[in-house]
Design a protein around this motif. Structure first.
Motif, PDB file in Angstrom:
ATOM      1  N   HIS A 182       7.773   3.327   3.538  1.00 18.31           N
ATOM      2  CA  HIS A 182       7.585   2.480   2.456  1.00 18.31           C
ATOM      3  C   HIS A 182       7.292   0.841   3.209  1.00 18.31           C
ATOM      4  O   HIS A 182       6.328   0.429   3.083  1.00 18.31           O
ATOM      5  CB  HIS A 182       8.579   1.689   1.384  1.00 18.31           C
TER       6      HIS A 182
ATOM      7  N   ASP B 201       3.615  -4.144  -5.802  1.00 18.13           N
ATOM      8  CA  ASP B 201       3.683  -3.129  -5.894  1.00 18.13           C
ATOM      9  C   ASP B 201       3.823  -1.848  -6.831  1.00 18.13           C
ATOM     10  O   ASP B 201       3.135  -1.116  -6.653  1.00 18.13           O
ATOM     11  CB  ASP B 201       4.139  -1.959  -4.646  1.00 18.13           C
ATOM     12  N   ARG B 202       4.640  -1.893  -7.617  1.00 15.87           N
ATOM     13  CA  ARG B 202       4.652  -1.063  -8.680  1.00 15.87           C
ATOM     14  C   ARG B 202       4.036  -0.598 -10.033  1.00 15.87           C
ATOM     15  O   ARG B 202       4.779  -0.525 -10.950  1.00 15.87           O
ATOM     16  CB  ARG B 202       6.633  -0.720  -8.823  1.00 15.87           C
TER      17      ARG B 202
END
Lengths: 520, 396
Positions: A398, A435-436
């Motif tokens: 990640h 990012d989520r």
């Protein structure tokens, strides 16, 4: 006694320049302070006022520029030299020893005080100064028992006893009650009536209007205007100078184009009757928001002077503290309701992202690697967590993609975060938080101290998050930033939302006045 | 320019390092131990003992002879158990000074099972370990609760709990649990055979406790390196503010850690009563200050779980060497305490050396000295509200 044109300035600054990495804190500032004058230095937070005062007091050495003091060149290497010349500073945060008495604290300011019973020789001088300016002080009182106003009085008396002829007060009224403010102004007027000078640093227009003989307005480290009381001071004029008139022309178009879409979006963040009590002052809560809603795709800017409830608002929305009363709903539900409160983790799981104010101490763990910092708030969930274990390979994978996607300049993903520059630390935080596809994004001073490139990147990221449907709450002291990014602006003063307006229609004057706590 | 006012600048500059390399940490630690050894050598000379001969005797009787080696390892057992627990606690900045009391609490728990329950034979020892661990954990959980709920300084409470445990043991062996046969010294009844740990051959090495200790070290190493809990401990230890932001429940983690650490110390107490003394004895005989020495073990290991093994063995050697000095060399019995004290002092004092190094200054740099290091030189206008608070360091 008003200064005349032919009078020699007591203190004169020419072309003072101070640069910090990524910031031009002072950009060639000129300033003349005359005897018998209260000179106000007006500006928003971050305009460079405090840096300028630190230069005058010998705490900060300017990179360029010169100073003269009563006609002679002035070079200060330390506050001690400033004091010797007759310059006194009453700082925003007091520098007193809490467990000592008033007299003992004063004695600390006098290197020539005798070793044995240092306070005794000071008492007559203290009494004289107190009578002359009407500053009542009990020399035997312990500082920790004093109110902020009384502590300030100690600092003022200290400066006066050291023979100050120029008194610099940095935001002196921020801790005072209205009565104390009146008393302070009376003291200052008496002081300048004797031919001494005062530099009064403030962002409060009303006070400047009442007290100042001359005003210098700073914005982004540069002088943007000068006014004299002799020509009359106008509050709206000063507000416009302080905030800047060339605001957010583009916002209007963007705002109108988006307004319709936002109106149709769902309410993703809703605060209802949220109260946060200040310790020991239940009758004056630090935050009291009757209602605040942010819709998906909307950016709501929170404008206001620091300490007016912003940090409490952020803490409550991000789950860092529980409100004393009221509800915070994310997508129609209270995060973590029905089970034990788990602090910020409830909010993380509910999709609340936080770009915190203190990025190096809170936003990242400096000793941990970039990779681990990128997983900091999500390590308890998939894909990073497998039951009670952490899949470090998933964390590494990640981090690789995040470093690329967010253009983080780091030697490797294993580098400790503290070795990164401020801009790159912020990128790490943004990568982790945005990012989520979070439902709610809280960004606090997201560009403070960043250079131009990092600032615009941060802005783009926040706009993109809103574009993907997040409700964004932007807390910033930079009004330009608030106005150029936000769809709506809410002004916090005294812990309450005192005004809400569409950013496109926001009138900088009205904003400045609302921020300063003046009913427009 | 008024050059006379300028202060002389030193020719060397301290350069902090990003990351201390492992070899440097080890070198500094070994150097600290070496300096301690030098001081001890000087003590030998001062007492009129030939240092060469003294060291030879010590090494022979603690490391080379099987019986001596078994004593060294035996004394390392409680240090291993208490040390790995403390390492865990220290990683999250929970400054547990109370391992000594937790060892005693564990011993009390084990004694209660051994003397006052009627369990079937093979269950007695497991029950004793369980009871000892729970007793130790309970003893350590109280200060942790006080810290988590009310912010009470754990250094004070854990330390004071040592004395409570000490006097509790004394009261038990002088009062309700006093053996009928005890006249001069006080102690409890002897444990039944089922409640005594097997030892290795003719030595006093109670191997079940050693096995438990080694497994525990491995488990803690695994937890720290790979588990969510280990990550939370790491974040909490390095930045409590960031931990709160990351949604880590500091109170829960601290409580869990403190209980784990104290439970490990409790196991050490079980080993001492069930493996060595076979009864509850005078607290200062029961634990020879293992709980305090374990602090040193955790510090020597410098946060690395597996490093606890060599660190505990080293301290076990110091304890065993102390016996040799006392018995064979007729030196005062306080000398081992001097050695542990010296090592502790030197290890702590040498810590900064792992974090940077002195480098020679550029001559030009010395000449063009900057005027005055202003305390707020790095401040850009009003510092953000949170940045003003410098009291973030926990632990006092």
């Amino acid at each position: 006694m008003k200064p005349e044109e032919h009078l020699q300035p007591r203190l004169s600054l020419r072309g003072i320049e101070k640069r910090y990495p990524g910031v031009r804190a002072l950009a060639g500032v000129d300033l003349d302070v005359f005897p018998g004058q209260v000179h106000a230095v007006l500006g928003e937070n971050g305009a460079g006022k405090t840096t300028l005062m630190h230069v005058v007091y010998g705490l900060v050495a300017p990179d360029e520029g010169s100073m003269t003091w009563e006609g002679e060149p002035l070079r200060l290497r330390s506050p001690r030299e400033a004091i010797a010349r007759g310059i006194g500073l009453v700082a925003q945060h007091f520098h007193l020893v809490e467990r000592h008495t008033v007299a003992e604290n004063l004695a600390l300011g006098f290197p020539d005080a005798p070793f044995w019973r240092p306070t005794r020789s000071l008492l007559p001088r203290l009494r004289a100064a107190a009578e002359r300016y009407g500053l009542a002080l009990d020399p035997r009182a312990q500082v920790r028992d004093l109110s902020p106003g009384e502590r300030q009085r100690v600092e003022i008396v200290k400066a006066l006893m050291q023979g100050a002829r120029l008194l610099v007060l940095d935001e002196p009224t921020s801790v005072l009650t209205p009565t104390e403010v009146d008393a302070l102004f009376a003291v200052l007027r008496r002081f300048v009536a004797e031919g001494s000078s005062v530099v009064f640093v403030s962002h409060k227009l009303a006070e400047v209007e009442v007290l100042a003989d001359a005003v210098t307005v700073l914005r982004r480290g540069a002088v943007v205007g000068r006014r004299s009381a002799a020509d009359g001071l106008d509050r709206r004029d000063l507000a416009r100078l302080m905030v800047g008139r060339d605001l957010a022309a583009t916002v209007a178009d963007r705002g109108r184009a988006r307004a319709a879409a936002i109106a149709a979006g769902p309410v993703r963040l809703r605060l209802t009757d949220v109260r946060v009590d200040a310790p020991g002052r239940a009758q004056r809560p630090a935050l009291h928001v009757a209602s605040l809603e942010v819709r998906g795709g909307e950016i709501v800017g929170i404008a206001g002077v620091a300490g007016n409830g912003q940090s409490e608002l952020v803490a409550v929305v991000a789950g860092l503290r529980a409100p004393s009363a009221g509800t915070v709903e994310v997508d129609g539900r209270e995060p973590g309701s029905g089970r034990r409160r788990r602090g910020a983790r409830n909010q993380v799981d509910a999709g609340v992202a936080l770009v915190p104010e203190d990025r190096t101490k809170v936003g990242v763990v400096g000793d941990l690697s970039v990779a681990r910092n990128l997983a900091l708030r999500h390590a308890h969930r998939r894909p990073f967590a497998r039951g009670m274990w952490i899949d470090w390979q998933a964390v590494a994978r990640h981090s690789q993609s995040a470093v690329e996607a967010y253009d983080i300049a780091t030697p490797s993903t294993g580098t400790p975060a503290r070795l990164l520059s401020g801009g790159n630390v912020q990128k790490v935080i943004l990568a982790r938080e945005l990012d989520r596809d979070p439902g709610v994004v809280v960004a606090v001073h997201p560009t403070y101290g960043l250079d131009v490139a990092a600032t615009s990147q941060t802005h783009e990221r926040l706009l993109a998050a809103a574009g993907r449907g997040a409700a964004v709450l932007l807390v910033s002291e930079d009004l330009d930033e608030v106005l150029s990014l936000s769809d709506r602006v809410a002004v916090l003063a005294g812990g309450r939302v005192v005004a809400t307006m569409a950013a496109a229609d926001a009138d900088p004057e009205a904003l400045g006045l609302a921020m300063a706590g003046v009913a427009a | 320019m008024i050059s006379g006012l300028r202060r002389q600048r030193s020719l060397h500059r301290w350069e902090p390092r990003a990351e201390a390399p492992a070899w440097r940490v080890m070198l500094v630690t070994l150097a600290a131990v070496g300096v301690a050894a030098l001081v001890v050598t000087w003590v030998f000379v001062a007492y009129g003992v030939a240092p060469g001969e003294a060291w030879a005797t010590i090494v022979r009787r603690t490391l080379l002879e099987p019986r001596g080696l078994s004593e060294t390892v035996r004394k390392a057992i409680p240090l291993l158990l208490a040390g790995i627990g403390l390492l865990l606690a220290f990683r999250a900045r929970f400054w547990n000074i109370g391992a000594e009391g937790q060892i005693l609490a564990g011993a009390i728990g084990a004694t209660a099972i051994a003397l006052f329950t009627e369990l079937p034979g093979p269950l007695v020892v497991p029950a004793m370990f369980l009871a000892g661990m729970l007793a130790g954990a309970a003893w350590g959980a109280v200060p942790a609760l006080l810290k988590a709920r009310m912010g009470v300084n754990e250094i004070i409470t854990t330390l004071m709990f040592n004395y409570i445990a000490l006097y509790l043991v004394r009261w038990l062996i002088n009062g309700p649990w006093k053996a009928r046969s005890a006249t001069g010294f006080s102690y409890s009844e002897r444990f039944p055979a089922d409640a005594v740990l097997p030892t290795l051959g003719a030595t006093r090495l109670h191997w079940p406790t050693l096995a438990i200790a080694l497994v525990l070290v491995a488990v803690v190493a695994l937890l720290l390196a790979r588990s969510r809990f280990g990550f939370e401990v790491e974040v909490l230890g390095r930045s409590p503010e960031a931990a709160r932001y990351a949604g880590i429940d500091a109170g829960r983690v601290t409580l869990l850690l403190a209980a784990l650490a104290a439970g490990a110390a409790g196991l050490a107490g079980v080993g001492e009563v069930a493996g060595i003394h076979r009864r509850l004895v005078e607290p200062t005989q029961l634990s020879l200050g293992y709980g305090y020495a374990a602090i040193l073990v955790a510090l020597l290991a410098r946060g690395k779980a597996l490093a606890v093994v060599p660190a505990a063995l080293f301290l076990g050697f110091v304890f065993a060497a102390g016996d040799v000095m006392r018995v064979s060399l007729r030196l005062p019995s306080q000398l081992p305490d001097v050695v542990t004290g010296l090592v502790l002092l030197l290890v702590v004092a040498s810590e900064p050396l792992t974090r940077g190094r002195w480098v020679r200054r550029d001559p030009a740099e010395v000449a063009v000295a900057a005027p005055v290091a202003a305390p707020v030189a790095a401040t850009v206008d009003e510092p953000a509200a949170g940045a003003a608070d410098a009291s973030a360091e926990g632990g006092g």
